[in-house]
Write a protein that holds these residues in place. Structure first.
Motif, mmCIF file in Angstrom:
data_model
loop_
_atom_site.group_PDB
_atom_site.id
_atom_site.type_symbol
_atom_site.label_atom_id
_atom_site.label_comp_id
_atom_site.label_asym_id
_atom_site.label_seq_id
_atom_site.Cartn_x
_atom_site.Cartn_y
_atom_site.Cartn_z
ATOM 1 N N ASP A 170 17.453 34.863 41.619
ATOM 2 C CA ASP A 170 17.024 33.614 41.034
ATOM 3 C C ASP A 170 17.316 32.550 41.989
ATOM 4 O O ASP A 170 18.261 32.347 42.407
ATOM 5 C CB ASP A 170 17.861 33.254 39.743
ATOM 6 C CG ASP A 170 17.476 32.076 38.980
ATOM 7 O OD1 ASP A 170 16.679 31.295 39.363
ATOM 8 O OD2 ASP A 170 18.249 31.735 38.158
ATOM 9 N N GLN A 171 16.201 31.978 42.421
ATOM 10 C CA GLN A 171 16.158 30.914 43.548
ATOM 11 C C GLN A 171 16.722 29.714 42.967
ATOM 12 O O GLN A 171 16.918 28.558 43.773
ATOM 13 C CB GLN A 171 15.013 30.698 44.167
ATOM 14 C CG GLN A 171 14.580 31.951 45.091
ATOM 15 C CD GLN A 171 13.464 31.817 45.652
ATOM 16 O OE1 GLN A 171 12.929 30.824 46.057
ATOM 17 N NE2 GLN A 171 12.679 33.035 46.109
ATOM 18 N N SER A 172 16.677 29.484 41.427
ATOM 19 C CA SER A 172 16.850 28.011 40.883
ATOM 20 C C SER A 172 18.262 27.412 41.216
ATOM 21 O O SER A 172 19.195 28.304 41.235
ATOM 22 C CB SER A 172 16.490 27.973 39.554
ATOM 23 O OG SER A 172 17.343 28.944 38.936
ATOM 24 N N ARG A 173 18.243 26.217 41.462
ATOM 25 C CA ARG A 173 19.559 25.629 41.528
ATOM 26 C C ARG A 173 20.025 24.772 40.252
ATOM 27 O O ARG A 173 19.049 23.998 39.936
ATOM 28 C CB ARG A 173 19.576 24.752 42.897
ATOM 29 C CG ARG A 173 19.011 25.381 44.065
ATOM 30 C CD ARG A 173 19.017 24.420 45.211
ATOM 31 N NE ARG A 173 20.486 24.054 45.902
ATOM 32 C CZ ARG A 173 20.870 24.839 46.649
ATOM 33 N NH1 ARG A 173 20.610 25.975 47.035
ATOM 34 N NH2 ARG A 173 22.243 24.361 46.886
ATOM 35 N N PRO A 174 21.059 24.774 39.937
ATOM 36 C CA PRO A 174 21.575 23.910 38.720
ATOM 37 C C PRO A 174 21.482 22.540 39.258
ATOM 38 O O PRO A 174 22.398 22.235 40.080
ATOM 39 C CB PRO A 174 22.820 24.415 38.292
ATOM 40 C CG PRO A 174 23.351 25.058 39.585
ATOM 41 C CD PRO A 174 22.275 25.673 40.500
ATOM 42 N N VAL A 175 21.045 21.326 38.540
ATOM 43 C CA VAL A 175 20.877 20.163 39.047
ATOM 44 C C VAL A 175 20.978 19.299 37.874
ATOM 45 O O VAL A 175 20.933 19.607 36.669
ATOM 46 C CB VAL A 175 19.307 19.873 39.617
ATOM 47 C CG1 VAL A 175 19.114 20.576 41.074
ATOM 48 C CG2 VAL A 175 18.262 20.173 38.667
ATOM 49 N N TRP A 176 21.390 17.986 38.164
ATOM 50 C CA TRP A 176 21.491 16.933 37.044
ATOM 51 C C TRP A 176 20.955 15.643 37.546
ATOM 52 O O TRP A 176 20.921 15.436 38.710
ATOM 53 C CB TRP A 176 22.999 16.776 36.796
ATOM 54 C CG TRP A 176 23.948 16.456 37.950
ATOM 55 C CD1 TRP A 176 24.538 17.289 38.778
ATOM 56 C CD2 TRP A 176 24.177 14.911 38.072
ATOM 57 N NE1 TRP A 176 25.288 16.299 39.862
ATOM 58 C CE2 TRP A 176 25.300 15.042 39.389
ATOM 59 C CE3 TRP A 176 24.055 13.830 37.380
ATOM 60 C CZ2 TRP A 176 25.758 13.788 39.748
ATOM 61 C CZ3 TRP A 176 24.545 12.702 38.190
ATOM 62 C CH2 TRP A 176 25.307 12.840 39.266
ATOM 63 N N GLY A 196 20.328 19.826 47.377
ATOM 64 C CA GLY A 196 21.390 19.043 47.302
ATOM 65 C C GLY A 196 21.009 17.552 47.227
ATOM 66 O O GLY A 196 21.906 16.866 46.719
ATOM 67 N N ASN A 197 19.929 17.215 47.506
ATOM 68 C CA ASN A 197 19.545 15.726 47.418
ATOM 69 C C ASN A 197 18.336 15.674 46.408
ATOM 70 O O ASN A 197 17.655 14.501 46.572
ATOM 71 C CB ASN A 197 18.965 15.571 48.834
ATOM 72 C CG ASN A 197 20.034 15.481 49.920
ATOM 73 O OD1 ASN A 197 21.129 15.074 49.860
ATOM 74 N ND2 ASN A 197 19.451 16.424 50.808
ATOM 75 N N SER A 198 17.970 16.322 45.455
ATOM 76 C CA SER A 198 17.134 16.212 44.651
ATOM 77 C C SER A 198 17.391 17.020 43.281
ATOM 78 O O SER A 198 18.022 17.819 43.472
ATOM 79 C CB SER A 198 15.883 16.678 44.966
ATOM 80 O OG SER A 198 15.690 18.140 45.383
ATOM 81 N N ALA A 199 16.708 16.565 42.313
ATOM 82 C CA ALA A 199 16.714 17.261 40.799
ATOM 83 C C ALA A 199 15.412 17.092 39.974
ATOM 84 O O ALA A 199 14.871 16.259 39.981
ATOM 85 C CB ALA A 199 17.845 16.450 39.960
ATOM 86 N N LEU A 200 15.031 18.289 40.050
ATOM 87 C CA LEU A 200 13.608 18.423 39.312
ATOM 88 C C LEU A 200 13.944 18.834 37.831
ATOM 89 O O LEU A 200 14.194 20.272 37.607
ATOM 90 C CB LEU A 200 12.707 19.531 39.743
ATOM 91 C CG LEU A 200 11.217 19.697 39.294
ATOM 92 C CD1 LEU A 200 10.492 18.504 38.905
ATOM 93 C CD2 LEU A 200 10.527 20.815 39.977
ATOM 94 N N ILE A 201 14.163 18.097 36.924
ATOM 95 C CA ILE A 201 14.430 18.537 35.451
ATOM 96 C C ILE A 201 13.105 18.984 34.582
ATOM 97 O O ILE A 201 13.321 20.101 33.967
ATOM 98 C CB ILE A 201 15.098 17.359 34.791
ATOM 99 C CG1 ILE A 201 16.419 16.736 35.442
ATOM 100 C CG2 ILE A 201 15.602 17.905 33.407
ATOM 101 C CD1 ILE A 201 17.551 17.771 35.656
ATOM 102 N N SER A 202 12.254 18.213 34.902
ATOM 103 C CA SER A 202 10.914 18.829 34.214
ATOM 104 C C SER A 202 9.757 18.232 34.975
ATOM 105 O O SER A 202 9.830 17.523 36.023
ATOM 106 C CB SER A 202 10.766 18.101 32.588
ATOM 107 O OG SER A 202 10.672 16.864 32.619
ATOM 108 N N ASP A 203 8.526 18.465 34.544
ATOM 109 C CA ASP A 203 7.224 17.968 35.295
ATOM 110 C C ASP A 203 7.262 16.499 35.483
ATOM 111 O O ASP A 203 6.629 15.970 36.409
ATOM 112 C CB ASP A 203 6.026 18.390 34.486
ATOM 113 C CG ASP A 203 5.782 19.841 34.588
ATOM 114 O OD1 ASP A 203 6.185 20.500 35.381
ATOM 115 O OD2 ASP A 203 4.862 20.257 34.081
ATOM 116 N N ASN A 204 7.919 15.786 34.796
ATOM 117 C CA ASN A 204 7.967 14.275 34.673
ATOM 118 C C ASN A 204 9.308 13.862 34.618
ATOM 119 O O ASN A 204 9.248 12.297 34.832
ATOM 120 C CB ASN A 204 7.178 13.529 33.348
ATOM 121 C CG ASN A 204 5.768 14.037 33.187
ATOM 122 O OD1 ASN A 204 5.071 14.058 34.301
ATOM 123 N ND2 ASN A 204 5.120 14.616 32.415
ATOM 124 N N VAL A 205 10.339 14.406 34.787
ATOM 125 C CA VAL A 205 11.639 13.750 34.980
ATOM 126 C C VAL A 205 12.207 14.501 36.291
ATOM 127 O O VAL A 205 12.480 15.512 36.382
ATOM 128 C CB VAL A 205 12.636 14.285 33.726
ATOM 129 C CG1 VAL A 205 13.926 13.605 33.954
ATOM 130 C CG2 VAL A 205 12.052 13.675 32.387
#
Length: 997
Positions: free
Chosen positions: A518-524, A711-720
């Protein structure tokens, strides 16, 4: 005052009850078959209900509430009604409420609630329907009140309606005008007639509702935390609630006041039905007398001797802070629960190296630019402390006012006030010193303005599945600003009534699976966006906080952004981290409940203090640095939807100012490939590149800003989504005209015996290119992550294209439901040394970007052959700069955009109207072999040539539908100014096709 998630509400009788089946959602027309829409959950004796043609009947716990049923209370009455969708009405004395309409689809979570509140006092807590625009309407004598995603309370006699929490509260008055309140802690006051005024909620307002909506004893409310027994009565001034019940042994539970809304949201339909049936059966049993032929048995008394149990103990971490957030104390201790109070005695500690002496410590001198590395436990020791805090609190949705916390310092009592958050397995107090604090208690303690006390059980997460955790953030208790992670300096608006803003919850997305591959990173991600209106229109505020997190390491990240306060620009920096609880856990709360955390900007556990650096003036860190503290209360866990990867290209615009002068540079780009946004769904990250320059032709200087990455970005959803600068990757290019020493050789009398050659060195004017690698602090964020639609189109709703018959939804810029346009804001603060050795600082506080999937040029060529036409309509959003009193003042504006395009001529008529009360436009042209267009735009003012507008615009077609079909939309930017150069504007535009001809 009610602040972001920090609700200082009056105490009220709170009962635990579950709703009737979610399957009962349609209001039937025939009175005999009136639909059951809810239950009476908490009732004082003097509360009655009636249906058409039926006499008043006293309400009891568990009594079903039906559509069109009138609920009335006497001078001593108080009733709480829970509806199927989770909505709650608390009706005070001498009040009258009717549920006029209730339609709810539990599968879609849509429907409509209409009620009439004709007199008295009431509080409304929104359920599922309130999350939809137009889902809840309450008719009052003053007009129709709508609430979205939150809570309000109203009093018809005083004609006041206070917004407690949520997205917005709107009142359409009898005169047809609408007033909207967006910020919790503000009240719509209609006592003077007209459309009313929006003002901060006062202590007098709160007292009105406290008197009306507080239990007076005799409640028939059931308390499931208390074994279903009714306690009745209200606690005294210590903040305890007798109705809350006794603390259960061994649970260490801080409060028996439980959020009804939270309880309902986790209940299944089966559990709801079971609970309703159980309550009704219990009520029948209580109302049925024992058989007359059966003698009552007298219980045999027994005598037992039980040793008294020791007081329950609760571990907690305590952080003491100075006014600017400096942690002056940080330690763990154990509280005992005695007489509904949390008490702890801490002996005095001598300063290091000062045993037995009266040492005074100057905290400010113990750090220079970074107090985050300060050892707060060696600042001069501490005096003896006795903590005495209320253990039982009256809460709404887990947020509780604290009015009687005390700390005895060397025998002197200091009172603290503020709030608390209490959730299953978690508690946190945030209190500040009261006005009567004794400032002579010692050199260190005199700095201690606030206390943060928290603890609980370490939360154990389930296996990751891509869920998004939603956290509500409280305000810093000293700062009392609705904006988390921001200093009071940055939010010092002169008139808060003139500010429209949105504070988003903190969204934390976990890994997709947590598997080795799993390459996904937990982001906020969390943001705050505010714009001034009226006399404050030159004020704006953007605060972006993001990073990564883990169940064991907690939350780590940074904040970026800035504010413009009437020409005073500030740039925001600082680190954000979660604080460990007393057991080492960063997330606290029961495993079967939602996680919670305590966060700090610039406090313990961070490397860089929170700093607001002005573009001009004093830039010393001491004056700008500080720390804030916020409780992140878990409110929801959303199953993550699949996020799409993709590359989007487009346009950007913004103004840049240099420190030390009034020069203003208009930054735009000319072609779509100069602004690139790449969303990477497998990693939950993104990268962005914004390449702009001053002017359209021969851009100088040229800026290439790079954002995002791990570490410098967060992709929560397509528009957030959002990102901060990629360190060391941005570049600035500049071309200067310089006198360059040049060697020139000249020959005299060539070809003769007297031929002579001479060499000269002269200075020749030459264009020289220079490249710089600046230190950049910046952000780029999507509109949905920022809440830009809610701010720019405040109070505007439209038909939902996906559900035309459903409730109205928030108006959105450019297009209502398209996936081929993305847009948002960006900003930077750059520092570098130029070719002459001069230190340069430049600031773009708030710029705009728009991007999409640009169509191929073959599409445009084919449409030329077909002689197609298309009309595009949409919006223009940008920045206006006005030169006044020697200073450029910036503000945000929006307008209407149209582009009437004739593909056969490869050109179209472009216009922007109502942009800062100005109109301009012109002919835009597409060159063969491209899908973009550009041209000169403006507006001639025949009455005042100096106010004539001139400039340019560039754009591209987006939304490819096929070679033979016209594109779905257009995007671009514009750059204009008045001839007298006292007014400038730039920004972005976009729109969708309205007519296909």
């Amino acid at each position: 005052m009610v602040r972001n998630g920090h609700l200082t509400l009056p105490r009220s009788a709170v009962a635990i009850a579950l709703l009737c089946s979610a399957g009962v959602g349609l209001a039937l027309s025939a009175p005999a078959y009136a639909a059951k829409v809810g239950v009476a959950a908490a009732v004082n004796p003097d509360a009655f209900s009636s249906l058409s043609g039926v006499p008043n009947k006293q309400l009891n716990i568990g009594k079903s509430i039906f559509y069109n049923e009138r609920i009335e209370t006497t001078a001593q009455g108080l009733v709480q009604v829970l509806l199927v969708d989770g909505s709650t009405f608390t009706v005070g004395p001498n009040s009258n409420l009717v549920i006029d309409k209730f339609v709810y689809d539990p599968n879609k979570k849509t429907g409509e609630l209409v009620a009439t509140f004709s007199k008295g006092s009431m509080r409304f807590i929104g359920g599922k329907l309130s999350k939809n625009a137009g889902g809840v309407k309450v008719n009052t004598p003053s007009g129709a009140l709508a609430i979205r995603g939150g809570m309000f309370q109203g009093n018809t006699q005083k004609k006041i309606y206070s917004f407690l929490y949520g997205h917005s509260m709107s009142m359409q008055g009898r005169n047809g005008r609408t007033q909207t309140v967006y910020q919790p802690g503000y009240t719509l006051d209609l006592s003077r007639g007209g459309s009313g005024t929006v003002r901060p909620t006062t202590a007098e307002d709160t007292a009105v509702f406290a008197r009306a909506l507080t239990s007076r004893g005799g409640s028939t409310a059931s308390n499931s935390e208390n074994g279903g027994q009714s306690n009745g009565g209200q606690g005294g001034s210590d903040g305890g609630s007798e109705g809350g019940g006794q603390q259960q042994a061994g649970t260490n539970q801080l409060s028996q006041s439980v959020s009804i809304q939270d309880m309902v949201s986790s209940a299944t339909s089966e559990a709801i039905n079971n609970e309703i049936e159980k309550q009704i059966e219990e009520q029948k049993t209580q109302d049925t007398p024992p058989p007359t032929n059966t003698p009552a048995k007298t219980p045999t008394p027994t005598t037992t001797t039980t040793p008294p149990a020791p007081p329950p103990e609760i571990d907690a971490r305590i952080i003491q802070t100075a006014p600017n957030g400096i942690a002056t104390g940080d330690f763990n201790t154990t509280f005992q629960v005695i007489d509904r109070r949390l008490v702890a005695d801490l002996p005095s500690v001598d300063p290091e190296g000062c045993e037995g002496q009266n040492c005074e410590v100057d905290v400010q001198s113990d750090f220079s630019s970074d107090f985050a590395e300060l050892d707060v436990n060696n600042l001069g020791g501490r005096p003896s402390l006795q903590f005495d805090f209320p253990e039982t609190l009256q809460c709404v949705n887990g947020f509780c006012p604290v009015t009687d916390a005390k700390v005895i310092v060397d025998g002197e009592t200091v009172e603290y006030f503020g709030g608390a958050v209490i959730k299953p397995g978690f508690f946190a107090y945030q209190v500040a010193r009261g006005e009567n604090a004794n400032e002579e208690l010692g050199p260190l303690n005199a700095l201690d303005e606030s206390l943060l006390i928290f603890g609980g059980k370490k939360h154990n997460f389930q296996a990751p599945s891509g869920k998004i955790y939603v956290f509500a953030l409280t305000s810093d208790v000293i700062q009392q600003s609705a904006a988390p992670f921001a200093s009071a300096m940055s939010t010092d608006y002169s008139t808060p009534d003139d500010v429209i803003g949105v504070v988003t919850p903190l969204l934390a997305k976990e890994q997709n699976t947590g598997a080795p591959d799993d390459q996904s990173r937990p982001v906020w991600l969390q943001s705050t966006f505010a714009l001034g209106t009226g006399e404050s229109s030159r004020q704006s505020f953007v605060n972006i906080a993001l990073g990564e997190w883990s169940p064991e390491g907690g939350i780590q990240g940074s904040r970026r952004g800035g504010s413009d306060l009437d020409g005073e620009d500030y740039s925001f920096t600082g680190d954000i981290a979660s604080l460990e609880g007393p057991d080492g856990g960063h997330f606290l709360g029961a495993d079967d409940a939602l996680p919670n955390a305590v966060l700090t900007l610039g406090g313990p556990g961070t490397e860089n203090a929170g700093r607001d650096t002005p573009l001009n003036g004093d830039t010393s860190p001491i004056e700008q640095s500080g720390a804030t503290y916020h409780v992140a209360a878990g409110t929801e866990a959303i199953e993550g939807s699949e996020t799409s990867s993709g590359t989007f290209t487009g346009f950007a615009a913004g103004f840049s100012q240099r420190a030390g002068n009034n020069e203003l540079r208009s930054l735009v780009n000319n072609s779509a490939d100069e602004v690139v946004l790449e969303l990477d769904s497998p990693t939950n990250t993104l990268t962005a590149s914004v390449n702009v320059g001053d002017g359209r032709l021969l851009q100088n200087p040229r800026y290439s800003y790079q954002f995002g990455g791990e570490g410098n970005s967060a992709l929560i959803s397509d528009n957030v989504f959002g990102a901060i600068e990629t360190p060391g990757e941005s570049e600035i290019g500049e071309t200067t005209l310089e006198l360059v020493p040049t060697i020139i050789t000249k020959t005299f009398l060539k070809g003769t015996p007297w031929e002579t050659t001479k060499t000269y060195e002269i200075d020749v004017p030459t264009l020289v290119d220079h490249d710089y690698t600046p230190d950049v602090e910046g952000y780029i964020v999507s509109a949905d992550a920022l809440g830009a639609n809610e701010v720019l189109f405040a109070g505007q709703t439209v038909t939902n294209p996906a559900d035309p018959e459903g409730p109205l939804v928030q108006r959105r810029a450019f297009c209502q439901d398209c996936d081929f346009i993305k847009w948002g804001a960006w900003g930077t603060r750059s520092r570098y040394t130029d070719h002459s050795g001069k230190q340069v600082t430049e600031d773009t506080h708030l710029g705009w970007w728009i991007a999409g999937d640009v169509v191929p040029e073959e599409n445009i060529d084919r449409l030329q052959e077909l002689q197609a036409t298309a009309l595009y309509e949409g919006d223009a959003i940008g920045t206006v700069a006005k030169f006044k009193n020697g200073t450029w003042n910036q503000s945000v504006a929006r307008g209407d955009m149209t582009l009437d395009w004739k593909f056969a001529k490869r050109s179209g008529d472009f216009s922007i109207k109502n942009f800062d009360n100005r109109n301009f436009g012109g002919k835009l042209v597409n060159l063969p072999g491209t899908s973009g267009f550009s041209g000169i735009v403006g507006k001639l003012n025949t009455n005042n040539a100096g106010r004539s507008i001139v400039g340019s615009a560039s754009g591209s077609f987006v939304g490819f539908r096929g070679l033979d079909k016209t594109p779905k939309g257009v995007i671009g930017n514009f750059d204009v100014h008045q001839a007298n150069d006292k007014w400038r504007a730039n920004g972005i535009f976009g729109g969708t096709q309205r007519i296909n001809r």
